[in-house]
Design a protein around this motif. Structure first.
Motif, PDB file in Angstrom:
ATOM      1  N   LEU A 103       0.844  -1.196   0.000  1.00 44.83           N
ATOM      2  CA  LEU A 103       0.000   0.000   0.000  1.00 44.83           C
ATOM      3  C   LEU A 103       0.879   1.246   0.000  1.00 44.83           C
ATOM      4  O   LEU A 103       2.040   1.201   0.391  1.00 44.83           O
ATOM      5  CB  LEU A 103      -0.895   0.024   1.251  1.00 44.83           C
ATOM      6  CG  LEU A 103      -1.815  -1.162   1.489  1.00 44.83           C
ATOM      7  CD1 LEU A 103      -2.473  -1.047   2.858  1.00 44.83           C
ATOM      8  CD2 LEU A 103      -2.873  -1.266   0.391  1.00 44.83           C
ATOM      9  N   ASP A 104       0.277   2.348  -0.406  1.00 48.18           N
ATOM     10  CA  ASP A 104       0.927   3.654  -0.306  1.00 48.18           C
ATOM     11  C   ASP A 104       0.331   4.379   0.893  1.00 48.18           C
ATOM     12  O   ASP A 104      -0.791   4.891   0.829  1.00 48.18           O
ATOM     13  CB  ASP A 104       0.703   4.456  -1.590  1.00 48.18           C
ATOM     14  CG  ASP A 104       1.394   5.817  -1.539  1.00 48.18           C
ATOM     15  OD1 ASP A 104       2.038   6.135  -0.514  1.00 48.18           O
ATOM     16  OD2 ASP A 104       1.273   6.573  -2.529  1.00 48.18           O
ATOM     17  N   GLY A 152      -4.753   4.675   1.152  1.00 45.13           N
ATOM     18  CA  GLY A 152      -3.854   3.636   1.632  1.00 45.13           C
ATOM     19  C   GLY A 152      -3.928   3.485   3.137  1.00 45.13           C
ATOM     20  O   GLY A 152      -3.897   2.362   3.671  1.00 45.13           O
ATOM     21  N   LYS A 153      -4.040   4.609   3.833  1.00 47.79           N
ATOM     22  CA  LYS A 153      -4.170   4.569   5.294  1.00 47.79           C
ATOM     23  C   LYS A 153      -5.474   3.878   5.713  1.00 47.79           C
ATOM     24  O   LYS A 153      -5.505   3.125   6.698  1.00 47.79           O
ATOM     25  CB  LYS A 153      -4.126   5.988   5.857  1.00 47.79           C
ATOM     26  CG  LYS A 153      -2.776   6.681   5.733  1.00 47.79           C
ATOM     27  CD  LYS A 153      -2.840   8.083   6.329  1.00 47.79           C
ATOM     28  CE  LYS A 153      -1.563   8.865   6.091  1.00 47.79           C
ATOM     29  NZ  LYS A 153      -0.421   8.328   6.850  1.00 47.79           N
ATOM     30  N   MET A 213       6.552   5.193  12.572  1.00 55.80           N
ATOM     31  CA  MET A 213       5.180   4.698  12.580  1.00 55.80           C
ATOM     32  C   MET A 213       4.207   5.779  13.054  1.00 55.80           C
ATOM     33  O   MET A 213       3.095   5.895  12.528  1.00 55.80           O
ATOM     34  CB  MET A 213       5.075   3.452  13.460  1.00 55.80           C
ATOM     35  CG  MET A 213       5.849   2.248  12.945  1.00 55.80           C
ATOM     36  SD  MET A 213       5.260   1.627  11.351  1.00 55.80           S
ATOM     37  CE  MET A 213       3.732   0.819  11.816  1.00 55.80           C
ATOM     38  N   LYS A 214       4.630   6.567  14.019  1.00 51.77           N
ATOM     39  CA  LYS A 214       3.797   7.664  14.511  1.00 51.77           C
ATOM     40  C   LYS A 214       3.527   8.669  13.398  1.00 51.77           C
ATOM     41  O   LYS A 214       2.382   9.134  13.212  1.00 51.77           O
ATOM     42  CB  LYS A 214       4.506   8.346  15.680  1.00 51.77           C
ATOM     43  CG  LYS A 214       3.743   9.528  16.287  1.00 51.77           C
ATOM     44  CD  LYS A 214       2.657   9.049  17.199  1.00 51.77           C
ATOM     45  CE  LYS A 214       2.032  10.202  17.967  1.00 51.77           C
ATOM     46  NZ  LYS A 214       0.925   9.754  18.827  1.00 51.77           N
ATOM     47  N   ARG A 215       4.555   9.007  12.640  1.00 51.77           N
ATOM     48  CA  ARG A 215       4.378   9.971  11.550  1.00 51.77           C
ATOM     49  C   ARG A 215       3.464   9.435  10.450  1.00 51.77           C
ATOM     50  O   ARG A 215       2.765  10.199   9.784  1.00 51.77           O
ATOM     51  CB  ARG A 215       5.739  10.366  10.963  1.00 51.77           C
ATOM     52  CG  ARG A 215       6.577  11.213  11.913  1.00 51.77           C
ATOM     53  CD  ARG A 215       7.744  11.864  11.197  1.00 51.77           C
ATOM     54  NE  ARG A 215       8.711  10.918  10.695  1.00 51.77           N
ATOM     55  CZ  ARG A 215       9.721  10.423  11.410  1.00 51.77           C
ATOM     56  NH1 ARG A 215       9.872  10.769  12.691  1.00 51.77           N
ATOM     57  NH2 ARG A 215      10.579   9.579  10.857  1.00 51.77           N
ATOM     58  N   LEU A 216       3.461   8.119  10.280  1.00 53.68           N
ATOM     59  CA  LEU A 216       2.564   7.516   9.297  1.00 53.68           C
ATOM     60  C   LEU A 216       1.127   7.440   9.799  1.00 53.68           C
ATOM     61  O   LEU A 216       0.208   7.155   9.016  1.00 53.68           O
ATOM     62  CB  LEU A 216       3.046   6.104   8.947  1.00 53.68           C
ATOM     63  CG  LEU A 216       4.329   6.001   8.126  1.00 53.68           C
ATOM     64  CD1 LEU A 216       4.790   4.547   8.057  1.00 53.68           C
ATOM     65  CD2 LEU A 216       4.119   6.557   6.719  1.00 53.68           C
ATOM     66  N   GLY A 217       0.957   7.691  11.088  1.00 56.31           N
ATOM     67  CA  GLY A 217      -0.376   7.615  11.674  1.00 56.31           C
ATOM     68  C   GLY A 217      -0.699   6.272  12.284  1.00 56.31           C
ATOM     69  O   GLY A 217      -1.852   6.003  12.633  1.00 56.31           O
ATOM     70  N   PHE A 218       0.337   5.424  12.472  1.00 50.90           N
ATOM     71  CA  PHE A 218       0.108   4.082  12.978  1.00 50.90           C
ATOM     72  C   PHE A 218       1.091   3.710  14.088  1.00 50.90           C
ATOM     73  O   PHE A 218       1.601   2.595  14.143  1.00 50.90           O
ATOM     74  CB  PHE A 218       0.169   3.069  11.832  1.00 50.90           C
ATOM     75  CG  PHE A 218      -0.920   3.266  10.811  1.00 50.90           C
ATOM     76  CD1 PHE A 218      -2.216   2.900  11.094  1.00 50.90           C
ATOM     77  CD2 PHE A 218      -0.648   3.877   9.592  1.00 50.90           C
ATOM     78  CE1 PHE A 218      -3.237   3.103  10.164  1.00 50.90           C
ATOM     79  CE2 PHE A 218      -1.648   4.085   8.653  1.00 50.90           C
ATOM     80  CZ  PHE A 218      -2.950   3.706   8.950  1.00 50.90           C
ATOM     81  N   GLY A 219       1.351   4.674  14.982  1.00 54.27           N
ATOM     82  CA  GLY A 219       2.114   4.368  16.180  1.00 54.27           C
ATOM     83  C   GLY A 219       1.288   3.518  17.135  1.00 54.27           C
ATOM     84  O   GLY A 219       0.118   3.203  16.876  1.00 54.27           O
ATOM     85  N   TRP A 220       1.900   3.164  18.249  1.00 54.06           N
ATOM     86  CA  TRP A 220       1.224   2.290  19.216  1.00 54.06           C
ATOM     87  C   TRP A 220      -0.100   2.879  19.681  1.00 54.06           C
ATOM     88  O   TRP A 220      -1.125   2.181  19.703  1.00 54.06           O
ATOM     89  CB  TRP A 220       2.148   2.018  20.392  1.00 54.06           C
ATOM     90  CG  TRP A 220       1.469   1.585  21.659  1.00 54.06           C
ATOM     91  CD1 TRP A 220       1.509   2.199  22.867  1.00 54.06           C
ATOM     92  CD2 TRP A 220       0.659   0.409  21.854  1.00 54.06           C
ATOM     93  NE1 TRP A 220       0.771   1.503  23.806  1.00 54.06           N
ATOM     94  CE2 TRP A 220       0.236   0.386  23.203  1.00 54.06           C
ATOM     95  CE3 TRP A 220       0.244  -0.626  21.018  1.00 54.06           C
ATOM     96  CZ2 TRP A 220      -0.575  -0.606  23.735  1.00 54.06           C
ATOM     97  CZ3 TRP A 220      -0.571  -1.623  21.543  1.00 54.06           C
ATOM     98  CH2 TRP A 220      -0.965  -1.614  22.883  1.00 54.06           C
ATOM     99  N   GLU A 221      -0.126   4.154  20.040  1.00 55.70           N
ATOM    100  CA  GLU A 221      -1.354   4.746  20.558  1.00 55.70           C
ATOM    101  C   GLU A 221      -2.469   4.732  19.506  1.00 55.70           C
ATOM    102  O   GLU A 221      -3.628   4.415  19.814  1.00 55.70           O
ATOM    103  CB  GLU A 221      -1.086   6.178  21.023  1.00 55.70           C
ATOM    104  CG  GLU A 221      -0.153   6.288  22.221  1.00 55.70           C
ATOM    105  CD  GLU A 221      -0.725   5.657  23.473  1.00 55.70           C
ATOM    106  OE1 GLU A 221      -1.963   5.515  23.559  1.00 55.70           O
ATOM    107  OE2 GLU A 221       0.063   5.297  24.381  1.00 55.70           O
ATOM    108  N   GLU A 222      -2.112   5.070  18.279  1.00 60.11           N
ATOM    109  CA  GLU A 222      -3.116   5.082  17.218  1.00 60.11           C
ATOM    110  C   GLU A 222      -3.639   3.679  16.929  1.00 60.11           C
ATOM    111  O   GLU A 222      -4.850   3.472  16.744  1.00 60.11           O
ATOM    112  CB  GLU A 222      -2.530   5.687  15.941  1.00 60.11           C
ATOM    113  CG  GLU A 222      -2.229   7.170  16.020  1.00 60.11           C
ATOM    114  CD  GLU A 222      -0.904   7.481  16.710  1.00 60.11           C
ATOM    115  OE1 GLU A 222      -0.623   8.664  16.929  1.00 60.11           O
ATOM    116  OE2 GLU A 222      -0.149   6.524  17.015  1.00 60.11           O
ATOM    117  N   CYS A 223      -2.736   2.718  16.912  1.00 60.28           N
ATOM    118  CA  CYS A 223      -3.157   1.343  16.633  1.00 60.28           C
ATOM    119  C   CYS A 223      -3.959   0.759  17.788  1.00 60.28           C
ATOM    120  O   CYS A 223      -4.895  -0.035  17.564  1.00 60.28           O
ATOM    121  CB  CYS A 223      -1.936   0.482  16.323  1.00 60.28           C
ATOM    122  SG  CYS A 223      -1.191   0.834  14.711  1.00 60.28           S
TER     123      CYS A 223
END
Length: 408
Positions: A78-79, A85-86, A108-118
């Protein structure tokens, strides 16, 4: 034999958001044990860096580095710079039990998928982060590969020969230790989740993993005030416990007790050595280890390694030849009996490849739930359609995502 129904981790879904060695090795362990491991790759960059790593299968050009670490996995690409893609990746996270990532902290945080977000997306998710220096601390922002871990974890200072420059281990022990530590922590977290219903964030650093592996060497410094130095192949805690030279090659002896040495001396035809004050006990042999090594080398000088190993093994002393890769691959006990070389079908989209590819077997042998090898590593995004259809996306939606480049 296809025993997927018998595999230990059947029903566990793992997102393998990793590259290089430590992270993919974790995913490999889970895939070999039956987990549904989904190899995520960045479509924008063309996938994992190691897709092009040597060595390569000569007809197809497939990277066998990549194939070995990513067998049994499915693949998505994915992009994540696109919102579409997100969205796709967020739905994948909701379906997963485990996410493994080995990016530099903050990526991962900058991509929007850090631990807290996930965790918000999936409170039951076990999220494992592998990095050079860990997720916190003054060095956490620094990149860290295996060589850095071996250097700063201390192992290079004790590897090599006396007087030589610090030397790295011949294999990537920082990556491998970190992978095994992460694998254990993930399994423990999944076990605990059965009780709490909650996931966990696991933080494994390559440097920490090396420091932990320094065990007795670090205790020597902490309690004796001495920093250990390289000793070649010689153990400082026993003798003869070293490498030795026969007429055709090298071998090792691991004589750990007085009884071992008595039996070794008799097997060499020199039982009097065990009564010599210089060699009568472990402490005496340690002090005179170099002289004792010369005696053993002289005894072995007119014998082949195979002859030496047979003599010493019959006496019940731990002994072995020093194999290179060729000899490992010719040892039937390792390759066939212990199944440390196994076959997987070649990727279906590479007809120029041989029908089967040889990869390394899993070292864990389990009677009731054996590891299985049934699939080559996925092509880039190979399973996008199957996986996202199963998550509820329609053909029309997936066609749209492909058209805009959010997936392939």
């Amino acid at each position: 034999m296809n025993c997927m129904s018998e595999q230990l981790l059947k029903g566990v879904r793992v997102i393998d958001f990793t590259d290089f060695l430590a992270g993919p090795y974790v995913g490999m362990y889970f895939a070999d044990m039956g987990a549904d491991v989904i190899k995520f790759e960045n479509l924008r960059s063309g996938g994992n860096f190691v897709r092009n790593a040597r060595p390569k299968e000569k007809n197809s050009g497939l990277s066998m580095y990549f194939q070995n670490l990513n067998r049994n996995k499915r693949g998505v690409a994915l992009d994540l710079k696109q919102e579409e893609g997100k969205r796709l990746f967020a739905e994948l996270i909701k379906s997963a039990d485990v996410l493994i990532e080995n990016n530099r902290p903050g990526v991962m945080k900058r991509l929007g998928f850090g631990w807290e977000e996930c965790r918000e997306l999936n409170p039951r998710l076990v999220y494992a982060s592998i990095s050079g220096f860990g997720q916190y601390g003054p060095n956490s922002h620094r990149p860290g590969y295996d060589l850095i871990a071996q250097a700063m974890g201390g192992s290079m200072s004790i590897t090599g020969w006396p007087g030589s420059e610090p030397t790295r281990a011949g294999m990537a022990i920082g990556d491998m230790f970190a992978a095994l530590n992460a694998s254990f922590a993930i399994c423990a977290s999944l076990y605990k989740r059965n009780e709490t219903g909650k996931g966990n964030h696991i933080d494994v650093a390559l440097v920490d993993s090396i420091v932990s592996g320094m065990e007795a060497k670090m205790m020597q410094y902490l309690y004796e005030g001495v920093s250990p130095v390289p000793t070649g192949n010689k153990y400082i805690s026993s003798a003869p416990y070293d490498s030795f030279k026969a007429k055709d090659d090298y071998f090792v002896i691991a004589s750990g007790t007085d009884k071992h040495f008595q039996n070794l001396s008799a097997a060499m035809g020199m039982p009097e050595l065990a009564q010599d004050p210089k060699y009568i006990d472990t402490e005496s042999r340690k002090k005179n280890a170099d002289e004792l090594k010369a005696i053993i080398n002289q005894w072995a000088s007119d014998k082949t390694v195979d002859e030496v190993v047979e003599i010493i093994d019959k006496a019940g002393i731990p002994v072995g030849p020093i194999y290179n890769c060729e000899r490992v691959c010719k040892d039937k006990n390792i390759v066939e009996v212990r199944e440390m070389l196994v076959k997987v079908p070649a990727p279906k989209n590479h007809p120029e490849a041989p029908a089967e590819l040889t990869v390394l077997g899993n070292p864990i042998k389990m009677e009731e739930t054996p590891c299985q090898y049934y699939k080559a590593a996925p092509d880039l995004g190979e399973d996008n359609e199957d996986i996202f259809k199963a998550l509820g996306f329609t053909d029309e939606q997936l066609a749209h995502y492909r058209e805009i480049g959010a997936m392939n």
